[in-house]
Design a protein around this motif. Sequence first.
Motif, PDB file in Angstrom:
ATOM      1  N   GLY A 172       0.810  -1.214   0.000  1.00 15.92           N
ATOM      2  CA  GLY A 172       0.000   0.000   0.000  1.00 15.92           C
ATOM      3  C   GLY A 172       0.843   1.264   0.000  1.00 15.92           C
ATOM      4  N   VAL A 173       1.901   1.268   0.788  1.00 15.49           N
ATOM      5  CA  VAL A 173       2.792   2.429   0.842  1.00 15.49           C
ATOM      6  C   VAL A 173       3.438   2.649  -0.516  1.00 15.49           C
ATOM      7  N   GLU A 174       3.922   1.574  -1.131  1.00 19.26           N
ATOM      8  CA  GLU A 174       4.564   1.688  -2.442  1.00 19.26           C
ATOM      9  C   GLU A 174       3.577   2.172  -3.495  1.00 19.26           C
ATOM     10  N   ALA A 175       2.343   1.678  -3.454  1.00 10.57           N
ATOM     11  CA  ALA A 175       1.324   2.136  -4.401  1.00 10.57           C
ATOM     12  C   ALA A 175       1.038   3.614  -4.184  1.00 10.57           C
ATOM     13  N   SER A 176       0.977   4.027  -2.934  1.00 13.81           N
ATOM     14  CA  SER A 176       0.732   5.432  -2.621  1.00 13.81           C
ATOM     15  C   SER A 176       1.864   6.311  -3.142  1.00 13.81           C
ATOM     16  N   GLU A 177       3.089   5.842  -2.980  1.00 14.54           N
ATOM     17  CA  GLU A 177       4.239   6.606  -3.466  1.00 14.54           C
ATOM     18  C   GLU A 177       4.226   6.746  -4.985  1.00 14.54           C
ATOM     19  N   ARG A 178       3.615   5.789  -5.674  1.00  7.24           N
ATOM     20  CA  ARG A 178       3.492   5.864  -7.135  1.00  7.24           C
ATOM     21  C   ARG A 178       2.274   6.687  -7.555  1.00  7.24           C
ATOM     22  N   GLY A 179       1.519   7.151  -6.562  1.00  4.87           N
ATOM     23  CA  GLY A 179       0.336   7.952  -6.857  1.00  4.87           C
ATOM     24  C   GLY A 179      -0.905   7.129  -7.119  1.00  4.87           C
ATOM     25  N   GLU A 180      -0.866   5.854  -6.827  1.00  9.91           N
ATOM     26  CA  GLU A 180      -1.994   4.945  -7.049  1.00  9.91           C
ATOM     27  C   GLU A 180      -2.866   4.908  -5.793  1.00  9.91           C
ATOM     28  N   VAL A 181      -3.615   5.968  -5.593  1.00  8.90           N
ATOM     29  CA  VAL A 181      -4.451   6.050  -4.392  1.00  8.90           C
ATOM     30  C   VAL A 181      -5.884   6.408  -4.763  1.00  8.90           C
ATOM     31  N   MET A 182      -6.806   6.089  -3.853  1.00  6.13           N
ATOM     32  CA  MET A 182      -8.214   6.448  -4.005  1.00  6.13           C
ATOM     33  C   MET A 182      -8.649   7.158  -2.731  1.00  6.13           C
ATOM     34  N   ASP A 183      -9.633   8.028  -2.860  1.00  6.65           N
ATOM     35  CA  ASP A 183     -10.136   8.671  -1.661  1.00  6.65           C
ATOM     36  C   ASP A 183     -10.966   7.662  -0.870  1.00  6.65           C
ATOM     37  N   GLY A 184     -11.067   7.898   0.419  1.00  6.99           N
ATOM     38  CA  GLY A 184     -11.748   6.971   1.319  1.00  6.99           C
ATOM     39  C   GLY A 184     -13.191   6.713   0.956  1.00  6.99           C
ATOM     40  N   GLU A 185     -13.896   7.732   0.512  1.00  4.87           N
ATOM     41  CA  GLU A 185     -15.313   7.573   0.164  1.00  4.87           C
ATOM     42  C   GLU A 185     -15.487   6.566  -0.980  1.00  4.87           C
ATOM     43  N   THR A 186     -14.610   6.635  -1.970  1.00  4.04           N
ATOM     44  CA  THR A 186     -14.668   5.691  -3.097  1.00  4.04           C
ATOM     45  C   THR A 186     -14.390   4.270  -2.621  1.00  4.04           C
ATOM     46  N   VAL A 187     -13.394   4.128  -1.779  1.00  3.91           N
ATOM     47  CA  VAL A 187     -13.033   2.798  -1.267  1.00  3.91           C
ATOM     48  C   VAL A 187     -14.204   2.191  -0.504  1.00  3.91           C
ATOM     49  N   PHE A 188     -14.815   2.958   0.395  1.00  2.02           N
ATOM     50  CA  PHE A 188     -15.928   2.434   1.179  1.00  2.02           C
ATOM     51  C   PHE A 188     -17.135   2.114   0.295  1.00  2.02           C
ATOM     52  N   HIS A 189     -17.359   2.906  -0.719  1.00  2.00           N
ATOM     53  CA  HIS A 189     -18.462   2.633  -1.645  1.00  2.00           C
ATOM     54  C   HIS A 189     -18.220   1.301  -2.361  1.00  2.00           C
ATOM     55  N   GLN A 190     -16.993   1.079  -2.825  1.00  2.00           N
ATOM     56  CA  GLN A 190     -16.667  -0.180  -3.499  1.00  2.00           C
ATOM     57  C   GLN A 190     -16.790  -1.365  -2.549  1.00  2.00           C
ATOM     58  N   LEU A 191     -16.351  -1.191  -1.313  1.00  2.00           N
ATOM     59  CA  LEU A 191     -16.469  -2.271  -0.327  1.00  2.00           C
ATOM     60  C   LEU A 191     -17.930  -2.608  -0.043  1.00  2.00           C
ATOM     61  N   GLU A 192     -18.769  -1.583   0.060  1.00  2.08           N
ATOM     62  CA  GLU A 192     -20.200  -1.815   0.286  1.00  2.08           C
ATOM     63  C   GLU A 192     -20.809  -2.582  -0.880  1.00  2.08           C
ATOM     64  N   GLN A 193     -20.421  -2.246  -2.102  1.00  2.00           N
ATOM     65  CA  GLN A 193     -20.935  -2.956  -3.276  1.00  2.00           C
ATOM     66  C   GLN A 193     -20.509  -4.422  -3.258  1.00  2.00           C
ATOM     67  N   LYS A 194     -19.252  -4.679  -2.925  1.00  2.00           N
ATOM     68  CA  LYS A 194     -18.762  -6.055  -2.851  1.00  2.00           C
ATOM     69  C   LYS A 194     -19.519  -6.841  -1.778  1.00  2.00           C
ATOM     70  N   LEU A 195     -19.754  -6.210  -0.636  1.00  2.00           N
ATOM     71  CA  LEU A 195     -20.484  -6.859   0.446  1.00  2.00           C
ATOM     72  C   LEU A 195     -21.904  -7.203   0.013  1.00  2.00           C
ATOM     73  N   GLN A 196     -22.564  -6.284  -0.663  1.00  2.00           N
ATOM     74  CA  GLN A 196     -23.917  -6.536  -1.157  1.00  2.00           C
ATOM     75  C   GLN A 196     -23.923  -7.688  -2.164  1.00  2.00           C
ATOM     76  N   GLN A 197     -22.918  -7.741  -3.037  1.00  2.00           N
ATOM     77  CA  GLN A 197     -22.841  -8.832  -4.018  1.00  2.00           C
ATOM     78  C   GLN A 197     -22.668 -10.172  -3.320  1.00  2.00           C
ATOM     79  N   ARG A 198     -21.820 -10.214  -2.319  1.00  2.00           N
ATOM     80  CA  ARG A 198     -21.600 -11.462  -1.583  1.00  2.00           C
ATOM     81  C   ARG A 198     -22.870 -11.906  -0.872  1.00  2.00           C
ATOM     82  N   ARG A 199     -23.564 -10.964  -0.291  1.00  2.00           N
ATOM     83  CA  ARG A 199     -24.814 -11.303   0.393  1.00  2.00           C
ATOM     84  C   ARG A 199     -25.837 -11.857  -0.579  1.00  2.00           C
ATOM     85  N   GLN A 200     -25.906 -11.295  -1.776  1.00  2.00           N
ATOM     86  CA  GLN A 200     -26.852 -11.766  -2.791  1.00  2.00           C
ATOM     87  C   GLN A 200     -26.448 -13.171  -3.252  1.00  2.00           C
ATOM     88  N   GLN A 201     -25.143 -13.435  -3.369  1.00  2.00           N
ATOM     89  CA  GLN A 201     -24.670 -14.728  -3.810  1.00  2.00           C
ATOM     90  C   GLN A 201     -24.930 -15.810  -2.776  1.00  2.00           C
TER      91      GLN A 201
END
Length: 89
Positions: A57-86
Amino acid sequence: MNISFTPELEQFIQSQVASGKYASTEEVIVAGIKLLEESESIYKGRFEELRREIMVGVEASERGEVMDGETVFHQLEQKLQQRRQQTGE
């Protein structure tokens, strides 16, 4: 080596011997120490694994490969919903 136990621990050790699971007090104590050793080994392994993941994660951040927290949590919520549906939860 002399070791003192609380009455509760001593009773537990004696109950383990009485159950026939262990032949002696020493066997109960050795089994407990082996479990502690195994637990420590697992902890160290997981700690090193987490350290490696953090470095990725640190190395990715140093390369500029980062996302804001809101985007990350939104993606995690979507994954959780998909797993629940499955799984039908």
